[in-house]
Enzyme design. Sequence first.
Site, PDB file in Angstrom:
ATOM      1  N   ASP A  86       0.870  -1.171   0.000  1.00 50.71           N
ATOM      2  CA  ASP A  86       0.000   0.000   0.000  1.00 50.71           C
ATOM      3  C   ASP A  86       0.905   1.218   0.000  1.00 50.71           C
ATOM      4  OD1 ASP A  86      -1.768   2.041   0.397  1.00 50.71           O
ATOM      5  OD2 ASP A  86      -2.542   1.331   2.325  1.00 50.71           O
ATOM      6  N   SER A 142      -0.719  12.178 -17.057  1.00 49.71           N
ATOM      7  CA  SER A 142      -2.094  12.331 -17.542  1.00 49.71           C
ATOM      8  C   SER A 142      -2.175  13.559 -18.433  1.00 49.71           C
ATOM      9  CB  SER A 142      -3.052  12.501 -16.360  1.00 49.71           C
ATOM     10  OG  SER A 142      -4.356  12.860 -16.808  1.00 49.71           O
ATOM     11  N   TYR A 191      -5.898  16.215  -8.865  1.00 50.69           N
ATOM     12  CA  TYR A 191      -5.335  15.184  -9.740  1.00 50.69           C
ATOM     13  C   TYR A 191      -4.484  15.811 -10.840  1.00 50.69           C
ATOM     14  CZ  TYR A 191      -5.095  11.002 -12.660  1.00 50.69           C
ATOM     15  OH  TYR A 191      -4.648   9.925 -13.394  1.00 50.69           O
ATOM     16  N   LYS A 227      -0.416  15.196 -11.343  1.00 54.09           N
ATOM     17  CA  LYS A 227       0.187  14.679 -12.570  1.00 54.09           C
ATOM     18  C   LYS A 227       1.154  15.687 -13.189  1.00 54.09           C
ATOM     19  CE  LYS A 227      -1.589  10.608 -12.570  1.00 54.09           C
ATOM     20  NZ  LYS A 227      -0.714   9.421 -12.368  1.00 54.09           N
TER      21      LYS A 227
END
Length: 254
Positions: A67, A149, A162, A166
């Site tokens: 994890d 991304s 996000y 990225k």
Amino acid sequence: MVQNSTRLVGRTALVTGSTGGLGVAIAKAFADEGAFVIVSGRDKQRGDAVVADIRNKGGRADFVAADIGAGEAEVRRLADEATAAAGGPLDILVNNAATLLMPKPTADIDERELQDAFAVNVFAPFLLTGLLAPAMAERGHGAVVNIGSNTGLRGSAGSAVYSGNKAILHSFTKSWADEYGPSGVRVNAVAPGPISTERAAQFAEHVQPMLARIPSRRMTAPEEVAAAVTFLAGDEAANIHGAILSVDGGWSAV
């Protein structure tokens, strides 16, 4: 199993977040090219299933549960166990694992969500690269491929966390290319657009209007992104350093 080529025969690769979605496609593409793949993620049952599928097709793989959003100790354990499973320094690292938040206003993001996203999307790849790339550099060869991304290349309302994560990973890519490239370690990134995975179904209402405006008029298949990652990890990309390769149907270009 019929290999597409021998481009990764004799190589060892760790693919984070490879118990589902894009990570599975990357792990299988690497195995098809002859690499010994270390599959990693939080779910042992899913990881074992990916390994079994690779082995059933004649490939080589092991699973290491981790994890990576849990902090430095867990990332360090993954690096150590992956190196042990590979029998020495890894040849390829793919920083694929990511936490993807549902689009929503910045003011609605709470501290826990922010911390969790940065832990997986920023801190973990930074730490893991710092643990594994020096051994590649000491040996004189290796490849790191970061999964960025297209949202990290352009603004996206409701996706500040996000997109920002990225964009940071893209910046890491360029800095690491300069840091490790002279020692024979190539660092590049792939920047996908929306990928047709099960998780992508959550974002269908946000994505569909945009697809009508891009050149390909469709989402990207996981296998298409995996092909780009495999190319960047192989010798055909021997003089490519610090590149951010968009695989998004032209989304970031128009």
